[in-house]
Enzyme design. Structure first.
Site, PDB file in Angstrom:
ATOM      1  N   HIS A  74      -4.953   1.066  32.681  1.00 17.96           N
ATOM      2  CA  HIS A  74      -4.732   1.408  34.081  1.00 17.96           C
ATOM      3  C   HIS A  74      -4.524   0.165  34.939  1.00 17.96           C
ATOM      4  O   HIS A  74      -3.902   0.247  36.003  1.00 17.96           O
ATOM      5  CB  HIS A  74      -5.907   2.238  34.618  1.00 17.96           C
ATOM      6  CG  HIS A  74      -5.822   3.687  34.268  1.00 17.96           C
ATOM      7  ND1 HIS A  74      -5.821   4.690  35.212  1.00 17.96           N
ATOM      8  CD2 HIS A  74      -5.717   4.307  33.060  1.00 17.96           C
ATOM      9  CE1 HIS A  74      -5.723   5.862  34.614  1.00 17.96           C
ATOM     10  NE2 HIS A  74      -5.664   5.657  33.303  1.00 17.96           N
ATOM     11  N   GLY A  80       0.638  -5.007  36.712  1.00 20.03           N
ATOM     12  CA  GLY A  80       0.546  -6.001  35.660  1.00 20.03           C
ATOM     13  C   GLY A  80      -0.916  -6.303  35.384  1.00 20.03           C
ATOM     14  O   GLY A  80      -1.820  -5.855  36.099  1.00 20.03           O
ATOM     15  N   ASP A  82      -3.592  -8.054  35.999  1.00 19.99           N
ATOM     16  CA  ASP A  82      -4.079  -9.044  36.966  1.00 19.99           C
ATOM     17  C   ASP A  82      -5.441  -8.684  37.546  1.00 19.99           C
ATOM     18  O   ASP A  82      -5.872  -9.265  38.545  1.00 19.99           O
ATOM     19  CB  ASP A  82      -3.070  -9.222  38.106  1.00 19.99           C
ATOM     20  CG  ASP A  82      -2.902  -7.975  38.963  1.00 19.99           C
ATOM     21  OD1 ASP A  82      -3.442  -6.909  38.589  1.00 19.99           O
ATOM     22  OD2 ASP A  82      -2.229  -8.066  40.009  1.00 19.99           O
ATOM     23  N   THR A 254     -13.175  12.387  14.642  1.00 23.57           N
ATOM     24  CA  THR A 254     -13.948  11.126  14.581  1.00 23.57           C
ATOM     25  C   THR A 254     -13.922  10.480  15.969  1.00 23.57           C
ATOM     26  O   THR A 254     -13.307   9.435  16.171  1.00 23.57           O
ATOM     27  CB  THR A 254     -13.363  10.163  13.532  1.00 23.57           C
ATOM     28  OG1 THR A 254     -11.976   9.914  13.844  1.00 23.57           O
ATOM     29  CG2 THR A 254     -13.459  10.744  12.133  1.00 23.57           C
TER      30      THR A 254
END
Length: 335
Positions: A74, A80, A82, A254
């Protein structure tokens, strides 16, 4: 050939090469400034310290592995990689409804506090987030990944940037591929990174469009790609009127292990999201799903490469951005 022509050609070639090298030095790409030994002198123990923090957190709460991996996605997919998703406050990415269910922030902040004591003003929150997500996958049974470091933290975090850049679980394959392509990621990266759904959980609302309310008020499946027994199990866990706090494991087999079971689930009609199921039903991606369902080693090797590409999306380096004092807020202008 005329010696003068040869000499002229060599001069021309040398001039072109020098011009290219000068341009590259003046305008280096952001990813070229990342390095696996970026902190070798300034904070040599950074990876050990972060891994220790993650190990302690995941040991107390194993669900954090999926949360930390989702937190990184996210972050990277919007502005980007950052660290902008970590910033608190009204109007930030973190405040957007699409990010309300994110978790694991406290692990990143805990690692940051430790590093600010030992290596003040050195390690970015963006790098810490990449490392904690990488380590969380490894501690859930996934591969160890060597990631380049050197990202800087963004100064902008706006909720208005979230929705236009976020993958929705109801997206078609074409919609997902278009978004991934805009981030420099391929169709193969899409299939590989979707394997993150082998761990973690989701709220009922994330797949509610695959059901509708019947005449008796109960939910009935309307998505034929869902295996019938699995669909009814989802109805049992998420009945009509279920609490908004109810969650379902992404992987019904799993759920706590980072493995290739996700791909087997897809082929069995047990993909939780519509965006999962389409991967097994489209000729452009089905072969890759089948290959990973048969080879965990193949999935892990591909995961290591795609994870690095994800973590390199639109990174800030050099004089861009900043090194935050706290991951929850951008620095004051005077700092």
């Amino acid at each position: 050939m005329d010696p003068k022509l040869i000499k002229s050609f060599h001069y021309s070639l040398l001039s072109t090469l020098l011009a290219f090298l000068l341009f590259a030095s003046l305008f280096p790409s952001s990813t070229s400034q990342l390095s696996t030994d970026f902190y070798s002198l300034s904070c040599p123990s950074v990876e050990l310290l972060v891994k220790s923090t993650v190990r302690s957190a995941v040991g107390s709460d194993p669900t954090l592995s999926g949360k930390l991996l989702r937190l990184l996605f996210h972050d990277c997919i919007v502005e980007g990689c950052d660290g902008s998703v970590l910033v608190q406050g009204n109007g930030t990415e973190r405040s957007d409804p699409a990010n309300k269910s994110l978790g694991g922030f406290e692990v990143v902040e805990s690692a940051k506090r430790l590093l600010e004591v030992l290596c003040p003003g050195t390690v970015s929150c963006a790098d810490i987030l990449v490392m904690v997500a990488r380590d969380a996958v490894e501690m859930a049974g996934g591969p160890s990944v060597l990631v380049p470091l050197g990202r800087r933290d963004g100064r902008v975090s706006s909720s208005s940037n979230v929705r236009p850049n976020m993958v929705d679980t109801s997206f078609s394959l074409g919609e997902m591929a278009q978004l991934f392509s805009s981030k420099g990621l391929s169709m193969d990266d899409l299939v590989i990174l979707s394997g993150a759904h082998t761990i973690g959980s989701a709220h009922c609302s994330a797949f509610s469009e695959r059901f509708q309310q019947g005449p008796k008020g109960d939910l009935v499946p309307v998505d034929s790609s869902l295996e019938k027994d699995y669909a009814m199990e989802l109805v049992r866990q998420c009945p009509a009127g279920a609490s908004t706090t109810v969650t379902v494991n992404n992987d019904p087999v799993t759920d706590a292990l980072f493995d290739n079971q996700y791909y087997r689930n897809l082929l069995a009609g047990k993909g939780l999201f519509r965006s999962d199921s389409v991967l097994a039903g489209d000729s452009r991606t089905k072969a890759k799903v089948e290959a990973f369902s048969e080879s965990q080693d193949g999935f892990f090797a591909s995961w290591a490469e795609s994870f690095v590409r994800l973590a390199n999306i639109s990174v800030k380096t050099g004089s861009e951005g900043e090194i935050r004092v706290s991951c929850m807020s951008v620095n004051d202008p005077g700092e």
